[in-house]
Design an enzyme around this catalytic site. Structure first.
Site, PDB file in Angstrom:
ATOM      1  N   HIS A   1      41.561  47.516  37.775  1.00 40.28           N
ATOM      2  CA  HIS A   1      42.794  47.661  38.565  1.00 40.28           C
ATOM      3  C   HIS A   1      42.460  47.256  39.996  1.00 40.28           C
ATOM      4  O   HIS A   1      42.262  46.076  40.270  1.00 40.28           O
ATOM      5  CB  HIS A   1      43.263  49.116  38.420  1.00 40.28           C
ATOM      6  CG  HIS A   1      44.636  49.412  38.935  1.00 40.28           C
ATOM      7  ND1 HIS A   1      45.492  48.473  39.425  1.00 40.28           N
ATOM      8  CD2 HIS A   1      45.309  50.604  39.036  1.00 40.28           C
ATOM      9  CE1 HIS A   1      46.627  49.055  39.792  1.00 40.28           C
ATOM     10  NE2 HIS A   1      46.534  50.350  39.580  1.00 40.28           N
TER      11      HIS A   1
ATOM     12  N   HIS B   1      46.535  39.078  33.656  1.00 46.62           N
ATOM     13  CA  HIS B   1      47.400  40.184  34.048  1.00 46.62           C
ATOM     14  C   HIS B   1      48.172  40.668  32.830  1.00 46.62           C
ATOM     15  O   HIS B   1      48.550  39.862  31.977  1.00 46.62           O
ATOM     16  CB  HIS B   1      48.382  39.732  35.143  1.00 46.62           C
ATOM     17  CG  HIS B   1      48.954  40.869  35.898  1.00 46.62           C
ATOM     18  ND1 HIS B   1      50.043  41.581  35.448  1.00 46.62           N
ATOM     19  CD2 HIS B   1      48.559  41.455  37.053  1.00 46.62           C
ATOM     20  CE1 HIS B   1      50.305  42.552  36.306  1.00 46.62           C
ATOM     21  NE2 HIS B   1      49.406  42.498  37.285  1.00 46.62           N
TER      22      HIS B   1
ATOM     23  N   ASP C   1      44.160  39.820  43.041  1.00 50.18           N
ATOM     24  CA  ASP C   1      42.809  40.144  43.497  1.00 50.18           C
ATOM     25  C   ASP C   1      41.928  38.927  43.724  1.00 50.18           C
ATOM     26  O   ASP C   1      40.871  39.045  44.332  1.00 50.18           O
ATOM     27  CB  ASP C   1      42.125  41.073  42.488  1.00 50.18           C
ATOM     28  CG  ASP C   1      42.582  42.500  42.692  1.00 50.18           C
ATOM     29  OD1 ASP C   1      42.609  42.930  43.837  1.00 50.18           O
ATOM     30  OD2 ASP C   1      42.922  43.166  41.699  1.00 50.18           O
TER      31      ASP C   1
END
Ligand code: ACO
Length: 375
Positions: A221, A260, A311
């Site tokens: 995460h 994702h 990210d």
């Protein structure tokens, strides 16, 4: 054999109704309260986004000024918490420190004695204080000067100041502001879900955010951007990207910053942060991270068909802003707290205890064996 009804990881399970955030995973769109993230990232500020998430509408100029002032006045860490921050081991992970500090804050500011602690007031307090908690801990570890109140700084500039003790340029503040806007909410991601589960028991806001911080910490995460930077260090130069990435994939390792659960195309936040990574690199005359990441993207997409998530580029942006790697995930928390608290308040409005069931796969007909007869 009974067919399993289990949705592992609750994938595709619609758990509740929410009007805060919408992800169009196929179209690659992210919407906060009706507004497209691309427009918000280009035109708004983090303070406006926090208002939008908490109140469900954009603020007027006066409302924004009031909120900005209020956040600035709520930044201070209470003295007992400051003492606690002085005592935690210097080697602690900043996410552990943040989780502990938010939990401890509830002890020093118990919601029963603070009217409004489980409402927007509590959300503002938590949002305002997180950069100070991070700054206090970081400065102590680095032997930097104690943090000074700077009420004139925006939330983004304050966060940068807390972690660097150096004035941020306009471009740097704006880059941080955009990163905060992009991370502020993301529907029922794991940490927000954890916050809502806690809130659904009628627990308080600070407990819900403590649950969320613990959940965000994991590398699948919020912890992924830190790992992306480790990957870049390992790769070194763009020519080596192919070899390193392919070797990892051959070992069935995950490449952080890709894939994702909801987006099946490029995460729109990655598109915006890629541009900021390039802009900051150009300003510094150093596009090393940008070129490396582009090359990693090319190889991962060709080999696995995977797209970047938020990210992939955020770590390079934070590095160029002079933020140490171990603070990347805490920065995520400093932004997502706006979304977590908005979701907790929404949960309180339409409360239903979140309590799914498990499909039992163990035996049911065993008999108790007295201790002396067990092997
Ligand atoms: N690298 C390599 N392979 C991957 C990656 C990756 N980053 N992501 C998914 N895959 C592969 C899986 O191995 C799997 O392949 P298989 O079918 O051959 O076994 C397939 O793609 C599907 O993967 P799942 O794990 O089922 O996808 P899921 O929806 O559960 O995963 C997740 C989403 C956890 C984000 C995953 O893509 C991942 O681990 N990414 C790396 C960590 C990361 O970047 N996290 C940040 C997410 S964004 C955020 O939280 C802010």
């Amino acid at each position: 054999m009974v067919e399993s009804a289990v949705q592992r990881g609750l994938e595709d399970v619609v758990a509740l109704e929410s009007r805060i955030c919408f992800i169009d995973g196929k179209g690659g769109r992210l919407i906060y309260e009706g507004y497209d993230i691309r427009e918000l990232a280009a035109r708004s500020t983090f303070e406006e986004i926090a208002y939008l998430l908490w109140y469900g509408r954009l603020p007027s100029a006066r409302q924004l000024e009031e909120l900005t002032t209020r956040l600035a006045t709520l930044r201070e860490v209470p003295a007992p918490l400051r003492r606690l921050l002085e005592q935690v081991p210097e080697s602690s992970s900043p996410m552990d420190v943040l989780r502990t500090a938010v939990s401890a804050l509830a002890v020093y500011e118990p919601s029963e004695s603070q009217p409004g602690a489980n409402s927007i007031g509590g959300a503002q307090r938590l949002t305002a204080v997180i950069p100070t908690i991070l700054g206090e801990f970081h400065r102590r570890r680095k032997g930097m000067p104690a943090i000074r109140a700077r009420p004139e700084l925006s939330h983004a500039a304050w966060l940068l100041y807390a972690l660097r003790d150096k004035e941020a340029s306009e471009l740097e503040s704006r880059a941080m502001d955009v990163a905060l806007i992009l991370h502020a909410d993301h529907e029922l991601n794991a940490s927000t879900f954890a916050a809502r589960v806690t809130a659904s028991t009628l627990s308080d806001l600070y407990s819900s955010v403590t649950s969320a911080i613990g959940t965000l910490k994991g590398p699948l995460h919020g912890g992924a951007n830190e790992r992306v930077m480790e990957l870049l260090e390992e790769i070194g130069t763009p020519e080596k990207a192919e070899e390193v990435v392919k070797a990892k994939l051959a070992r069935h390792e995950r490449i952080m910053g890709f894939g994702h659960r909801v987006y099946k195309v490029e995460d729109p936040r990655a598109t915006i942060l890629r541009d900021w990574s390039r802009r900051l690199g150009e300003t510094r005359g150093d596009l090393r991270y940008y070129h490396l990441l582009r090359e990693v993207e090319r190889v991962v997409h060709r080999e696995k068909g995977l797209y970047p998530n938020v990210d992939l580029y955020s770590g390079s942006v934070y590095s160029m802003l002079g933020i140490p790697k171990e603070f990347f995930t805490p920065i995520f928390a400093a932004s997502r707290v706006a979304g977590w608290t908005a979701h907790v308040l929404e949960e309180y409005q339409d409360l239903r205890l979140i309590r799914p069931t498990a499909q039992y796969v163990g035996p049911v007909d065993l008999h108790y064996t007295p201790l002396e007869l067990r092997e």
